[in-house]
Design an enzyme around this catalytic site. Structure first.
Site, PDB file in Angstrom:
ATOM      1  CG  HIS A   1      -1.886   1.134   1.291  1.00 35.17           C
ATOM      2  ND1 HIS A   1      -2.181   1.767   2.469  1.00 35.17           N
ATOM      3  CD2 HIS A   1      -2.580   1.759   0.338  1.00 35.17           C
ATOM      4  CE1 HIS A   1      -3.026   2.762   2.222  1.00 35.17           C
ATOM      5  NE2 HIS A   1      -3.295   2.774   0.933  1.00 35.17           N
TER       6      HIS A   1
ATOM      7  CB  CYS B   1       0.201   2.035   8.045  1.00 34.36           C
ATOM      8  SG  CYS B   1       1.881   2.186   8.677  1.00 34.36           S
ATOM      9  CG  HIS B   2      -2.982   3.050   5.678  1.00 33.85           C
ATOM     10  ND1 HIS B   2      -1.650   3.032   5.347  1.00 33.85           N
ATOM     11  CD2 HIS B   2      -3.264   4.324   6.036  1.00 33.85           C
ATOM     12  CE1 HIS B   2      -1.147   4.258   5.475  1.00 33.85           C
ATOM     13  NE2 HIS B   2      -2.110   5.056   5.886  1.00 33.85           N
ATOM     14  N   GLY B   3      -4.362  -1.079   7.828  1.00 34.72           N
ATOM     15  CA  GLY B   3      -5.184  -2.258   7.997  1.00 34.72           C
ATOM     16  C   GLY B   3      -5.241  -3.218   6.825  1.00 34.72           C
TER      17      GLY B   3
ATOM     18  N   PRO C   1      -6.497  -1.983   2.030  1.00 36.04           N
ATOM     19  CG  PRO C   1      -5.429  -0.078   2.890  1.00 36.04           C
ATOM     20  CD  PRO C   1      -6.091  -1.348   3.310  1.00 36.04           C
TER      21      PRO C   1
END
Lengths: 260, 183, 407
Positions: free
Chosen positions: B123, B147-149, B162
Site C-alpha cells: 500500500h 498503518c492502514h489495515g 487497501p
C-alpha cells in the site's frame, strides 16, 4: 582591435593559472615518460594496468593501502567478474559481528575494498621506523608531475656503486637517499629490482618496466574515469563547436542591418 | 529598427536564410540542453557502490519450524518464515483465483517450507506485523499492516484492506539446503 | 487583432494579466530593453557570469546530494562522487573549475567596468551591488573550497579564519565563534557547508538587484556617452544572439579545461586528506585570491595586513567619487588609459607574488604592487581627473567619427 584586446585580457587571466601550480620552486627534474593515457584521446593500456596491479599486490601492498579501490573496480582494468571474485576471495575481511558479538573473518567479495595492510596508523608507524606509508589511491593526483613523479621516485635511488659519500653522510638513521623525494631522504628503501617478479604476459620485468607499470596502475587508481572523461570531452567539444559556428552566423545575420 | 520590422512582410532570401540559421541554432541548443540534463538527473540514480552491495547472503540453519527471521536487503526487511505443515496446507487449500491479487502459493515459494518476501506493505510502504509470534498476524494468519489495515495470508497474499498487491517476492536462490542469496 | 483569439492566447493573456512575468522578462532581457548598439564583446561577460552561476547552482545542488559534511566522511564522500556516483566526476570537475571560470568572467567584467567608467554616475549603486556580488562570490568560493576536506581545504580554512584574530580585543573570540570550537574541526566544516549552500541563493538575490539597477540608467557603452533612443537597439534578438555566440566560445574554453585539464587550477595537496597535525610545505590560496593574499603579506604587521587586504576590496566602493573626471570611457582619456593598463599589470604582478614565498624579489614586488594598487585609486584617480585633458567626445554614438580631433 577589440578582438586583440579581448585576446590579450583573456590570455592574461588564463596566464594566472600556471602561476601557483609551479609555486613551490626548486622542483626536481622528473623523468618524463610517454603514457598511453596522455593526450586528447588518451586511453589506459589494460595489460599494463594489470601488470601494475601485480606489482602493487606483490610489492607495494605489504606496506601501502589502496583505500578507494574495491575488487569490483578491477573489472575496469580488464578482469572478468569471475576473476575479481577469485581475486577478492584471496583476501580476508574482518567483519563485525557474528551472533555472539565477536568479530569474525570472511573471504572478501567484489564489493569489498582492498584491505589495509595495517589495522591502524600507530601500528603502521611502529612497523616502519616511525614513518607512515601513505595510501596510494590518490598518489598520482596528490603530487606535482603525477605518474612521472611516481615513476621517478621509485627509480630515484642511487646506483650503489655510484652513490657519493655526501649522499650517505647526510642521511638520518633508517632513511634512504632519493633524488626525487622532497628533502632527498625517504623512509622507504628501494623496492624494485630487475626480475623481482614474473609477468604472466611475458613482459621483461626490469625495475624500470615495473616502475612504469605500477605508476600507470596508480594513475588509473587515482583517476579511474579518465577514459570516459576524454571520450565525453571529444563529443561535447565537437557539439559545442558546431553550436558556436551556427550561433556565430546567426549573430552576424541578425546584426547585418545594424553594422552596415 | 522600425524599418526592419516592416520589411518582414515579404520574406526575402536573406530572411529565410536567417530563419534557417535561427532554427538550426535553436534546435542544436535545445538538443545540447536536453542531453546535458541527463548526467545531472542520472547522478541521482544509485551509484556503483550502492549497486555492488545489492545482494546479501544469509543462513537459515538456525531457524526452527514456526519461527521467522528478518534480513536487511537494500535497506528493506526481507521476511523469512519457516512454515509448519499445517500452515502450508492452509495457504494452499483456499481458492487463490478469487483473491484480490490471484497467485498460487506454489508460485511464491521455492522451498515449500520457507516463505521469503519483502516485508514492505504494497500500500504505502509500512512494515507489516507478524514476524514475531507475539505480534498480531491479521485475520488470515500471515501479516497485518498496522498503518492502514491490510491483511496478508500465510503466503503473504493480500486478502483484505487497501493494499493493491501481494507482498513482493525478491529474487533469491538457495545456495545450499539452508543458505540463501537474495538479489 | 480583430480576429478571434486562440484558446492558447486567451489563456496566456489571462495569466499575464495576473502575473505579467513574460512582459517582465521581455522588459529585462528581451525586445523591450533598448541597449546601446555599440556594445563590444566585453559586454558579454555579464550574461556569461549569470550563465556560470546557473551551472554552479545546478551542479552544486546535485553534488550536495552525494556529499557528507563530516570530517570523517567528507574526503571519502568526494572520492565516492568521483568514482561511484553516475557522472559524479563530471559534476565535480564542472563545479570546481566552474568556480575558477566564474572568477575569470567576473574579473573581466569588473575590468571592463573600470576601463569604460561604468562605475560613474548614474551607475554608482549598480557598481556597489557588483562589489557585493564579488564579496559573496569570494565567501562562497572560500567555504566551498573547504568542503573536500583535503590538506589545502583545512589549512586554507585555518589561515583565512585566523585573519579575524587580527581584530583588536575581540579577535580571538570571533575566531572561536567562527570555528565553533578551538580549531577548524567538524562544527566548522558543518557550518561552512550550510553557508556554502545558502550563499548562492543570496547571490541570486543580489544579482537580480544588480540587473534591476542596470535597467534604471541602462547599459553604459564603449564611448561612455549617454545613448539616445536612436542609438539603441532591442536587447532581443541583437544581444541575445551575441550572448549565445559568446556563450559558445566560453563553453569551448571551459569544456577544454573540464575534460582535459580538470586539476590544472587546483592544488595537488588537496588530494591528501586533511591532517590537523601537519601543514603542507607551501600553502597558497586558489588563484583568484592571490592578489589579495599578496597584499595581506606585503606588510609585517598582522593587523595592518588584514586591513590592507579588506581595504583593497572596500576601496572599490568609493571609486565613483575618487575618479574626478566626468568622462567615462578611457578611450577619451589618454593618461587614464595608460594608467588602467599599468593597474591591470599591477594586479597580474600581485597575483604572481601571491603564489611566491614572501621574501627577496617577490616581497619587494609585492610591496611595490600593493603601494601602486592604493596609489592608483587614492592619488592617481582624483589627480588625473583634474589635470587630464580628455579628447573631444562624439556628439552621439552614431557619429563618433565626426568628432574625432584633427591629428
Amino acid at each position: 582591435m577589440r578582438i586583440v584586446l579581448f585576446a590579450a585580457l583573456a590570455t592574461l587571466f588564463i596566464g594566472f593559472v600556471p602561476v601557483d601550480v609551479k609555486a613551490a620552486g626548486g622542483e626536481v627534474k622528473l623523468d618524463h615518460q610517454e603514457w598511453s593515457f596522455d593526450g586528447v584521446f588518451g586511453r589506459f593500456d589494460r595489460q599494463q594496468l594489470q601488470r601494475g596491479f601485480q606489482v602493487y599486490r606483490e610489492v607495494c601492498a605489504s606496506c601501502h593501502s589502496l583505500d578507494y579501490i574495491a575488487f569490483r573496480n578491477l573489472e575496469a582494468i580488464g578482469y572478468s567478474e569471475d576473476q575479481t571474485k577469485v581475486l577478492a576471495s584471496e583476501y580476508t575481511i574482518e567483519e563485525c559481528c557474528d551472533d555472539q558479538g565477536d568479530i569474525f573473518d570472511r573471504p572478501a567479495i567484489p564489493a569489498d575494498y582492498i584491505p589495509n595492510p595495517y589495522p591502524n596508523e600507530q601500528f603502521a608507524r611502529a612497523s616502519n621506523n616511525g614513518a607512515l606509508p601513505p595510501d596510494l589511491s590518490l598518489m598520482s593526483k596528490a603530487r606535482h608531475g603525477g605518474p612521472d613523479y611516481v615513476y621517478s621516485l621509485i627509480n630515484g635511488y642511487p646506483d650503489p656503486d655510484k652513490s657519493t659519500p655526501e649522499m650517505e653522510a647526510e642521511l638520518m638513521d633508517g632513511m634512504y637517499y632519493n633524488a626525487v623525494f622532497e628533502g632527498n631522504q625517504i623512509a622507504m628503501a628501494q623496492q624494485l629490482f630487475d626480475d623481482l617478479l614474473e609477468y604472466s604476459d611475458g613482459t621483461d620485468p626490469t625495475a624500470k618496466q615495473m616502475a612504469k607499470d605500477v605508476a600507470a596502475f596508480l594513475h588509473w587508481a587515482a583517476e579511474p574515469k579518465l577514459e570516459m572523461r576524454k571520450q565525453t570531452g571529444v563529443r561535447v567539444l565537437l557539439f559545442t563547436f558546431v553550436f558556436t559556428i551556427l550561433a556565430y552566423f546567426l549573430k552576424r545575420r541578425i546584426w547585418a542591418d545594424v553594422e552596415s | 529598427m522600425a524599418d526592419a520590422a516592416e520589411h518582414q512582410a515579404v520574406p526575402t532570401e536573406d530572411e529565410s536564410r536567417r530563419d534557417f540559421l535561427l532554427h538550426a541554432t535553436l534546435a542544436t541548443g535545445a538538443v545540447g540542453v536536453a542531453v546535458s540534463m541527463w548526467p545531472l538527473i542520472n547522478s541521482m540514480n544509485p551509484a556503483a557502490d550502492t549497486l555492488a552491495l545489492s545482494s546479501v547472503e544469509a543462513s537459515l540453519a538456525g531457524l526452527q519450524e514456526g519461527q521467522a527471521i528478518t534480513i536487511s536487503w537494500r535497506g528493506k526487511p526481507v521476511f523469512v518464515r519457516y512454515r509448519t505443515a499445517v500452515e502450508i496446507e492452509e495457504a494452499r487449500s483456499e481458492r487463490w483465483q478469487d483473491m484480490p491479487d490471484p497467485q498460487p502459493d506454489e508460485e511464491r515459494v521455492q522451498d515449500d517450507r520457507y516463505l521469503i518476501v519483502i516485508g514492505v506493505c504494497t500500500h504505502l510502504g509500512c512494515i507489516p506485523l507478524g514476524q514475531k509470534t507475539t505480534e498480531t498476524r491479521g485475520d488470515y494468519g500471515g501479516y497485518f499492516c498496522p498503518c492502514h489495515g491490510s491483511h496478508y495470508d500465510l503466503s503473504a497474499r493480500i486478502r483484505r484492506g487497501p493494499a493493491p498487491a501481494n507482498l513482493e517476492v525478491p529474487e533469491y536462490i538457495f545456495l545450499s539446503e539452508t543458505n540463501i542469496r537474495i538479489g | 487583432m480583430s480576429t478571434e483569439k486562440s484558446w492558447g492566447t486567451q489563456a496566456f493573456d489571462w495569466f499575464e494579466e495576473r502575473l505579467p512575468i513574460v512582459s517582465f522578462i521581455d522588459n529585462t532581457v528581451g525586445s523591450k530593453y533598448p541597449a546601446p548598439k555599440n556594445l563590444n564583446y566585453f559586454w558579454n561577460f555579464g550574461a556569461l557570469a549569470g550563465f556560470v552561476m546557473v551551472i554552479m547552482i545546478l551542479t552544486g545542488i546535485l553534488l550536495a546530494m552525494s556529499y557528507t559534511p563530516h570530517v570523517d566522511h567528507a574526503f571519502q564522500s568526494v572520492e565516492r562522487i568521483m568514482r561511484d556516483v553516475n557522472s559524479g566526476w563530471l559534476l565535480r570537475y564542472m563545479h570546481a573549475n566552474g568556480a575558477s571560470f566564474f572568477f575569470i568572467v567576473v574579473y573581466i567584467h569588473i575590468f571592463r567596468g573600470l576601463y569604460y567608467g561604468s562605475y560613474k554616475a548614474p551607475r554608482e549603486v549598480l557598481w556597489w551591488l557588483g562589489i557585493i556580488i564579488m564579496l559573496i562570490m569570494m565567501m562562497t568560493a572560500f567555504t566551498g573550497y573547504v568542503l573536500p576536506w583535503g590538506q589545502m581545504s583545512f589549512w586554507g580554512a585555518t589561515v583565512i579564519t585566523n585573519l579575524f584574530s587580527a581584530i583588536p580585543v575581540i579577535g580571538d573570540e570571533i575566531v572561536t565563534l567562527l570555528w565553533g570550537g578551538f580549531s577548524v574541526d567538524n562544527p566548522t566544516l558543518n557550518r561552512f557547508f550550510a553557508l556554502h549552500f545558502l550563499m548562492p541563493f543570496v547571490l541570486v538575490g543580489v544579482v537580480i538587484l544588480h540587473v534591476w539597477a542596470l535597467h534604471i540608467p541602462g547599459s553604459n557603452n564603449p564611448l561612455g556617452i549617454n545613448a539616445t533612443p536612436k542609438d539603441k537597439i532591442p536587447f532581443h534578438p541583437y544581444y541575445t544572439a551575441k550572448d549565445v555566440f559568446g556563450l559558445g566560445v566560453f563553453l569551448l574554453v571551459y569544456f577544454t579545461v573540464v575534460f582535459w585539464f580538470p586539476n590544472a587550477m587546483g592544488h595537488t595537496d588537496n588530494y591528501i586528506p586533511a591532517n590537523p597535525l601537519s601543514t603542507p610545505a607551501h600553502i597558497v590560496p586558489e588563484w583568484y585570491f592571490l592578489p589579495f593574499y599578496a597584499i595581506l603579506r606585503s606588510i609585517d604587521d598582522k593587523l595592518t595586513g588584514v586591513i590592507l587586504m579588506f581595504g583593497s576590496i572596500l576601496i572599490l566602493f568609493v571609486i565613483p567619487w575618487l575618479d574626478t573626471s566626468r568622462v567615462r570611457s578611457a578611450t577619451f582619456r589618454p593618461i587614464f588609459r595608460v594608467l588602467f593598463w599599468i593597474f591591470l599589470i599591477d594586479c597580474v604582478v600581485l597575483t604572481w607574488c601571491g603564489a611566491q614565498l614572501p621574501e627577496g624579489i617577490p616581497l619587494i614586488l609585492t610591496r611595490v604592487g600593493t603601494f601602486w594598487y592604493f596609489f592608483h585609486f587614492l592619488v592617481l584617480m582624483p589627480v588625473i581627473g583634474w589635470i587630464e585633458t580628455p579628447r573631444p567626445l562624439p556628439t552621439s554614438i552614431s557619429t563618433p567619427v565626426v568628432a574625432k580631433p584633427a591629428e
